[in-house]
Design a protein around this motif. Sequence first.
Motif, mmCIF file in Angstrom:
data_model
loop_
_atom_site.group_PDB
_atom_site.id
_atom_site.type_symbol
_atom_site.label_atom_id
_atom_site.label_comp_id
_atom_site.label_asym_id
_atom_site.label_seq_id
_atom_site.Cartn_x
_atom_site.Cartn_y
_atom_site.Cartn_z
ATOM 1 N N LYS A 42 41.337 77.934 0.333
ATOM 2 C CA LYS A 42 41.956 77.058 1.236
ATOM 3 C C LYS A 42 41.920 77.954 2.548
ATOM 4 O O LYS A 42 41.758 79.148 2.696
ATOM 5 N N PRO A 43 41.824 77.102 3.607
ATOM 6 C CA PRO A 43 41.981 77.940 4.944
ATOM 7 C C PRO A 43 43.162 78.636 4.886
ATOM 8 O O PRO A 43 44.169 78.596 4.270
ATOM 9 N N ALA A 44 43.135 80.070 5.540
ATOM 10 C CA ALA A 44 44.142 80.849 5.777
ATOM 11 C C ALA A 44 45.222 80.226 6.310
ATOM 12 O O ALA A 44 45.219 79.599 7.438
ATOM 13 N N GLU A 45 46.382 80.756 6.040
ATOM 14 C CA GLU A 45 47.815 80.178 6.582
ATOM 15 C C GLU A 45 47.762 80.706 7.937
ATOM 16 O O GLU A 45 47.461 81.985 8.130
ATOM 17 N N PRO A 46 48.272 79.978 9.110
ATOM 18 C CA PRO A 46 48.528 80.567 10.175
ATOM 19 C C PRO A 46 49.504 81.665 10.292
ATOM 20 O O PRO A 46 50.389 81.646 9.273
#
Length: 239
Positions: A95-99
Amino acid sequence: MIDNLARQADDGSARLKSDSDGQAIYLSLRSSIVEGQMRTGTRLPTERALASRFGAARNTVRKTMNQLADEGLIIRHVGRGTFVARSHSQAAPEKPAEPEFSLAELLEARLMFEPTLAELVAERASEQDLAALSAHLEALRNAASWSEFKEAKYALHLAIVRASRNSFLVYVFERIIAARRNAGWGRPGGHPLPISAVREAAARDNAEIVEALRQRDAAKARDLINRYLLRTLMSVSEN
């Protein structure tokens, strides 16, 4: 009839808390597994320990663990314990990295909604909700490490947010906790004071907040929460 209505209200409150607790436990454990913080073969805390950490009932913990087991994320061995069944690369597509957010940013955000949240808690919280805060205070007082201290402190405030019965605010606060947990609970400049001193001050301040909520004194609780968060933000800004 009045007794039946009161009983139904209590049952509804208990179900709501159980669902909220189960979701918090599920999201916390699943993210730790999927994001690789807990590797394959890692032993998970016991049901008793998880119940204490999240202020949840044992049957809620058991139901959540069964859900994770059904998804193949954990495996349970009678007499041995519960273990992570597969690693991040096996568990789910990447998944895209958490901000990432700074501690100061998160504290500023908390200052925007947590103090006024006291009014909802004073109005909506059940006696069971307010009584449960004592367990979180005790966990805060007994924390032996920085990680335990942070987990206990945020668990207490999450319990307060849940007592507002506002699911959106619960979601927002859960994301704040996730951001802090992903950052390893760190803060600018580290922790200059011994944990015992910080723990005692936090326990004292939070005990005052809890007592005001128990008295359903929204104005006092709002002021105490505001001062507590503002002091914390100022200590961060000074580093």
